[in-house]
Design a protein around this motif. Structure first.
Motif, mmCIF file in Angstrom:
data_model
loop_
_atom_site.group_PDB
_atom_site.id
_atom_site.type_symbol
_atom_site.label_atom_id
_atom_site.label_comp_id
_atom_site.label_asym_id
_atom_site.label_seq_id
_atom_site.Cartn_x
_atom_site.Cartn_y
_atom_site.Cartn_z
ATOM 1 N N TYR A 12 32.215 51.526 33.491
ATOM 2 C CA TYR A 12 33.551 52.107 33.287
ATOM 3 C C TYR A 12 33.464 53.322 32.369
ATOM 4 C CZ TYR A 12 38.256 52.632 31.398
ATOM 5 O OH TYR A 12 39.448 53.150 30.990
ATOM 6 N N TYR A 13 32.712 53.193 31.275
ATOM 7 C CA TYR A 13 32.625 54.279 30.300
ATOM 8 C C TYR A 13 31.833 55.464 30.841
ATOM 9 C CZ TYR A 13 34.526 50.736 27.278
ATOM 10 O OH TYR A 13 35.333 49.783 26.749
ATOM 11 N N ILE A 14 30.841 55.181 31.668
ATOM 12 C CA ILE A 14 30.086 56.284 32.276
ATOM 13 C C ILE A 14 30.995 57.100 33.176
ATOM 14 C CG2 ILE A 14 28.272 56.826 33.960
ATOM 15 C CD1 ILE A 14 26.586 54.673 32.640
ATOM 16 N N VAL A 15 31.799 56.418 33.985
ATOM 17 C CA VAL A 15 32.671 57.110 34.930
ATOM 18 C C VAL A 15 33.859 57.777 34.234
ATOM 19 C CG1 VAL A 15 34.244 56.763 36.884
ATOM 20 C CG2 VAL A 15 31.998 55.670 36.866
ATOM 21 N N HIS A 16 34.406 57.140 33.202
ATOM 22 C CA HIS A 16 35.633 57.643 32.589
ATOM 23 C C HIS A 16 35.436 58.458 31.325
ATOM 24 C CE1 HIS A 16 37.365 54.588 35.269
ATOM 25 N NE2 HIS A 16 38.333 55.470 35.350
ATOM 26 N N LEU A 17 34.267 58.438 30.742
ATOM 27 C CA LEU A 17 34.072 59.236 29.528
ATOM 28 C C LEU A 17 32.777 60.053 29.542
ATOM 29 C CD1 LEU A 17 35.346 59.887 26.766
ATOM 30 C CD2 LEU A 17 33.740 58.254 25.818
ATOM 31 N N TYR A 18 31.661 59.439 29.862
ATOM 32 C CA TYR A 18 30.393 60.154 29.772
ATOM 33 C C TYR A 18 30.295 61.302 30.786
ATOM 34 C CZ TYR A 18 28.612 56.705 26.498
ATOM 35 O OH TYR A 18 28.413 55.925 25.391
ATOM 36 N N LEU A 19 30.515 61.031 32.056
ATOM 37 C CA LEU A 19 30.441 62.103 33.071
ATOM 38 C C LEU A 19 31.516 63.175 32.859
ATOM 39 C CD1 LEU A 19 29.459 60.193 36.330
ATOM 40 C CD2 LEU A 19 28.035 61.663 34.900
ATOM 41 N N PRO A 20 32.775 62.797 32.621
ATOM 42 C CA PRO A 20 33.762 63.850 32.330
ATOM 43 C C PRO A 20 33.429 64.645 31.071
ATOM 44 C CG PRO A 20 34.884 61.846 32.945
ATOM 45 C CD PRO A 20 33.432 61.494 32.799
ATOM 46 N N GLY A 21 32.844 63.985 30.071
ATOM 47 C CA GLY A 21 32.443 64.705 28.857
ATOM 48 C C GLY A 21 31.384 65.749 29.152
ATOM 49 N N ILE A 22 30.396 65.366 29.951
ATOM 50 C CA ILE A 22 29.349 66.314 30.341
ATOM 51 C C ILE A 22 29.965 67.478 31.117
ATOM 52 C CG2 ILE A 22 27.331 66.612 31.849
ATOM 53 C CD1 ILE A 22 26.504 63.753 31.066
ATOM 54 N N THR A 48 41.712 74.327 26.548
ATOM 55 C CA THR A 48 41.958 73.287 27.552
ATOM 56 C C THR A 48 40.843 72.242 27.547
ATOM 57 O OG1 THR A 48 43.153 74.859 28.929
ATOM 58 C CG2 THR A 48 42.375 72.855 29.995
ATOM 59 N N THR A 49 39.596 72.673 27.482
ATOM 60 C CA THR A 49 38.495 71.702 27.472
ATOM 61 C C THR A 49 38.524 70.851 26.205
ATOM 62 O OG1 THR A 49 36.984 73.391 26.602
ATOM 63 C CG2 THR A 49 36.954 73.010 28.984
ATOM 64 N N LEU A 50 38.828 71.465 25.070
ATOM 65 C CA LEU A 50 38.886 70.717 23.813
ATOM 66 C C LEU A 50 40.024 69.697 23.828
ATOM 67 C CD1 LEU A 50 37.346 70.603 21.151
ATOM 68 C CD2 LEU A 50 38.964 72.238 20.221
ATOM 69 N N LEU A 51 41.183 70.087 24.311
ATOM 70 C CA LEU A 51 42.315 69.161 24.368
ATOM 71 C C LEU A 51 42.080 68.044 25.386
ATOM 72 C CD1 LEU A 51 45.348 71.606 24.086
ATOM 73 C CD2 LEU A 51 44.462 70.034 22.352
ATOM 74 N N THR A 52 41.444 68.361 26.495
ATOM 75 C CA THR A 52 41.137 67.332 27.491
ATOM 76 C C THR A 52 40.172 66.304 26.919
ATOM 77 O OG1 THR A 52 41.465 68.937 29.261
ATOM 78 C CG2 THR A 52 40.276 66.933 29.827
ATOM 79 N N MET A 53 39.187 66.765 26.183
ATOM 80 C CA MET A 53 38.235 65.834 25.561
ATOM 81 C C MET A 53 38.942 64.956 24.533
ATOM 82 S SD MET A 53 35.129 64.967 25.769
ATOM 83 C CE MET A 53 34.377 63.599 24.949
ATOM 84 N N ALA A 54 39.828 65.537 23.761
ATOM 85 C CA ALA A 54 40.570 64.754 22.764
ATOM 86 C C ALA A 54 41.434 63.691 23.443
ATOM 87 C CB ALA A 54 41.427 65.678 21.911
ATOM 88 N N THR A 55 42.062 64.043 24.559
ATOM 89 C CA THR A 55 42.887 63.087 25.298
ATOM 90 C C THR A 55 42.040 61.954 25.857
ATOM 91 O OG1 THR A 55 44.420 64.851 25.884
ATOM 92 C CG2 THR A 55 44.516 62.842 27.200
ATOM 93 N N GLN A 56 40.911 62.293 26.436
ATOM 94 C CA GLN A 56 40.022 61.260 26.970
ATOM 95 C C GLN A 56 39.505 60.355 25.870
ATOM 96 O OE1 GLN A 56 36.948 63.184 29.229
ATOM 97 N NE2 GLN A 56 37.971 62.613 31.121
#
Length: 186
Positions: A12-22, A48-56
């Motif tokens: 779950y974390y790979i799909v929802h945080l790690y890959l989107p973070g990369i 936009t990238t910084l705010l998206t990362m903060a939201t995730q």
């Protein structure tokens, strides 16, 4: 004695945080290929990238139990956020250099090619005191050389960042994944 072995599924974390973070970090590097004068595009991309990362990060952290120590996912979020923030800092440095150099270039070109400015001694003295143009004033070949180096400086920072950011991100990823996969598999 009863022994329990607990394991957390991290798919779950790979799909929802790690890959989107990369991907967010990769997308933030697009600004290194944009022209230094395209400020709106660079600002939009970085923020936009910084705010998206903060939201995730906040959405994933909301699903995890609170603990008093840093978790692997916190380290990951911090690492990605650092790279996103670093690309914004790089943008600020490039913009500062570009704007400063363009003002100097404009002052030099205006001084050398505007006949009215050549005739007006007061403007000449003002330009000398503000821009430190003594080297360029009497030597047109020096002007061309200075302008060439001025245009290169801002782009040199971008060129360096195109190599440094991906390289350090790759090294950071290797260290992160080696450290935490050893912990998971032992």
């Amino acid at each position: 004695m009863v022994e329990f072995e607990l394991a957390r599924e991290f798919g779950y974390y790979i799909v929802h945080l790690y890959l989107p973070g990369i991907l967010l970090v990769f997308v933030s590097w697009i600004s290194f290929w944009l022209d230094p004068s395209s400020v709106p595009g660079r600002v939009t991309l970085g923020v936009t990238t910084l705010l998206t990362m903060a939201t995730q990060a906040s959405s994933v952290s909301a699903h995890l139990p609170p603990v008093s120590y840093a978790k692997a996912i916190d380290i990951w979020i911090g690492m990605c956020t650092s790279y996103l923030f670093g690309s914004l800092i790089e943008f600020a440095i490039v913009t500062f250099l570009y704007d400063k150099q363009m003002r100097q270039k404009f002052a030099i070109v205006t001084f050398l090619y505007d006949k009215q400015m050549r005739q007006n001694k007061n403007i000449l003295e003002e330009l000398k005191s503000k821009k430190n143009l003594n080297v360029v004033i009497n030597k047109p070949w020096a002007m061309r050389r200075v302008i060439y180096h001025i245009e290169k400086d801002a782009k040199l920072v971008d060129n360096f960042s195109r190599i440094a950011f991906p390289t350090t991100f790759l090294i950071s990823n290797l260290i992160y994944w080696i450290y935490y996969t050893q912990e998971w598999f032992h």
